[in-house]
Scaffold this motif. Sequence first.
Motif, PDB file in Angstrom:
ATOM      1  N   LYS A  81       0.837  -1.208   0.000  1.00  0.00           N
ATOM      2  CA  LYS A  81       0.000   0.000   0.000  1.00  0.00           C
ATOM      3  C   LYS A  81       0.871   1.256   0.000  1.00  0.00           C
ATOM      4  N   ALA A  82       1.915   1.240   0.815  1.00  0.00           N
ATOM      5  CA  ALA A  82       2.832   2.383   0.830  1.00  0.00           C
ATOM      6  C   ALA A  82       3.567   2.495  -0.502  1.00  0.00           C
TER       7      ALA A  82
ATOM      8  N   LEU B 281       2.631   9.237  -5.843  1.00  0.00           N
ATOM      9  CA  LEU B 281       3.290  10.501  -5.520  1.00  0.00           C
ATOM     10  C   LEU B 281       4.338  10.848  -6.577  1.00  0.00           C
ATOM     11  N   ALA B 282       5.058   9.860  -7.065  1.00  0.00           N
ATOM     12  CA  ALA B 282       6.032  10.093  -8.142  1.00  0.00           C
ATOM     13  C   ALA B 282       5.321  10.570  -9.406  1.00  0.00           C
ATOM     14  N   TRP B 283       4.192   9.959  -9.719  1.00  0.00           N
ATOM     15  CA  TRP B 283       3.431  10.386 -10.884  1.00  0.00           C
ATOM     16  C   TRP B 283       2.937  11.822 -10.712  1.00  0.00           C
ATOM     17  N   PHE B 284       2.411  12.132  -9.535  1.00  0.00           N
ATOM     18  CA  PHE B 284       1.888  13.463  -9.242  1.00  0.00           C
ATOM     19  C   PHE B 284       2.993  14.517  -9.326  1.00  0.00           C
ATOM     20  N   SER B 285       4.161  14.194  -8.818  1.00  0.00           N
ATOM     21  CA  SER B 285       5.289  15.113  -8.882  1.00  0.00           C
ATOM     22  C   SER B 285       5.704  15.365 -10.331  1.00  0.00           C
ATOM     23  N   GLY B 286       5.774  14.317 -11.123  1.00  0.00           N
ATOM     24  CA  GLY B 286       6.096  14.467 -12.538  1.00  0.00           C
ATOM     25  C   GLY B 286       5.046  15.246 -13.297  1.00  0.00           C
ATOM     26  N   PHE B 287       3.791  15.084 -12.912  1.00  0.00           N
ATOM     27  CA  PHE B 287       2.702  15.838 -13.536  1.00  0.00           C
ATOM     28  C   PHE B 287       2.859  17.330 -13.262  1.00  0.00           C
TER      29      PHE B 287
ATOM     30  N   LEU C 239      12.384  13.654  -6.284  1.00  0.00           N
ATOM     31  CA  LEU C 239      12.528  12.279  -6.752  1.00  0.00           C
ATOM     32  C   LEU C 239      13.523  11.497  -5.898  1.00  0.00           C
ATOM     33  N   PHE C 240      14.507  12.163  -5.323  1.00  0.00           N
ATOM     34  CA  PHE C 240      15.440  11.527  -4.395  1.00  0.00           C
ATOM     35  C   PHE C 240      14.681  10.980  -3.180  1.00  0.00           C
ATOM     36  N   HIS C 241      13.777  11.780  -2.658  1.00  0.00           N
ATOM     37  CA  HIS C 241      12.960  11.348  -1.516  1.00  0.00           C
ATOM     38  C   HIS C 241      12.029  10.202  -1.919  1.00  0.00           C
ATOM     39  N   ILE C 242      11.441  10.302  -3.095  1.00  0.00           N
ATOM     40  CA  ILE C 242      10.500   9.279  -3.548  1.00  0.00           C
ATOM     41  C   ILE C 242      11.199   7.941  -3.739  1.00  0.00           C
ATOM     42  N   VAL C 243      12.366   7.949  -4.369  1.00  0.00           N
ATOM     43  CA  VAL C 243      13.095   6.692  -4.606  1.00  0.00           C
ATOM     44  C   VAL C 243      13.495   6.054  -3.283  1.00  0.00           C
ATOM     45  N   ASP C 244      13.968   6.862  -2.348  1.00  0.00           N
ATOM     46  CA  ASP C 244      14.384   6.305  -1.061  1.00  0.00           C
ATOM     47  C   ASP C 244      13.185   5.789  -0.264  1.00  0.00           C
ATOM     48  N   GLN C 245      12.072   6.489  -0.320  1.00  0.00           N
ATOM     49  CA  GLN C 245      10.870   6.014   0.371  1.00  0.00           C
ATOM     50  C   GLN C 245      10.329   4.738  -0.277  1.00  0.00           C
ATOM     51  N   MET C 246      10.488   4.624  -1.590  1.00  0.00           N
ATOM     52  CA  MET C 246      10.071   3.391  -2.273  1.00  0.00           C
ATOM     53  C   MET C 246      10.934   2.215  -1.844  1.00  0.00           C
TER      54      MET C 246
ATOM     55  N   GLY D  20      12.158   1.891   1.102  1.00  0.00           N
ATOM     56  CA  GLY D  20      11.643   1.547   2.419  1.00  0.00           C
ATOM     57  C   GLY D  20      10.338   0.784   2.366  1.00  0.00           C
ATOM     58  N   ALA D  21       9.488   1.095   1.394  1.00  0.00           N
ATOM     59  CA  ALA D  21       8.209   0.397   1.274  1.00  0.00           C
ATOM     60  C   ALA D  21       8.363  -0.976   0.639  1.00  0.00           C
ATOM     61  N   GLY D  22       9.355  -1.134  -0.200  1.00  0.00           N
ATOM     62  CA  GLY D  22       9.490  -2.383  -0.935  1.00  0.00           C
ATOM     63  C   GLY D  22      10.350  -3.435  -0.280  1.00  0.00           C
ATOM     64  N   PHE D  23      11.306  -3.024   0.532  1.00  0.00           N
ATOM     65  CA  PHE D  23      12.243  -3.968   1.127  1.00  0.00           C
ATOM     66  C   PHE D  23      12.043  -4.050   2.634  1.00  0.00           C
ATOM     67  N   VAL D  24      12.108  -5.244   3.157  1.00  0.00           N
ATOM     68  CA  VAL D  24      11.833  -5.492   4.567  1.00  0.00           C
ATOM     69  C   VAL D  24      12.879  -4.848   5.470  1.00  0.00           C
ATOM     70  N   ASN D  25      14.136  -4.950   5.144  1.00  0.00           N
ATOM     71  CA  ASN D  25      15.213  -4.508   6.026  1.00  0.00           C
ATOM     72  C   ASN D  25      15.785  -3.141   5.671  1.00  0.00           C
TER      73      ASN D  25
END
Length: 142
Positions: free
Chosen positions: A19-20, A27-33, A87-94, A96-101
């Motif tokens: 979900k995150a 959010l990445a799409w919205f930022s690019g828009f 986009l730096f923040h978005i990639v790093d947050q992604m 965090g959402a995608g990987f367990v550790n």
Amino acid sequence: MILFALHTFSGTVTFHNWKAALMIYLLAWFSGFGVGLVFRAMRPWSPEVTRFVQQAYMRINMVASGKMFVANMVPGFIISMFDWNPLFHIVDQMHGAGFVNYFPHHTNWEYPLYVACGLLIIGLMAEFFTTKRASMSWDMGR
């Protein structure tokens, strides 16, 4: 596409927090828009400069987006050079959402949201101003 193919052929793709991950993707799409809307409003006024700035922004974003490294692993002086980029923040947050550790320590999701909202407002105002004042005799490049 890569995740779909991996899931189809191996069936082992799982997200730590899907979900995150979906919300960060939106959010990445919205930022690019928002960025695209600002560039669209600029284009009729100066097409050549807008194309140059757009290309420069895209190329700088390839380096400054954090796709080439993990934000938790680089020194603080390097993070301060990339911290301006949503986009730096978005990639790093992604990550965090995608990987367990992985837990993002240097970024947050609020900054890209605020920047995207600001860009959307600026882009909508500029687009309204441009459509009221642009002439049909201009080469709008659209």
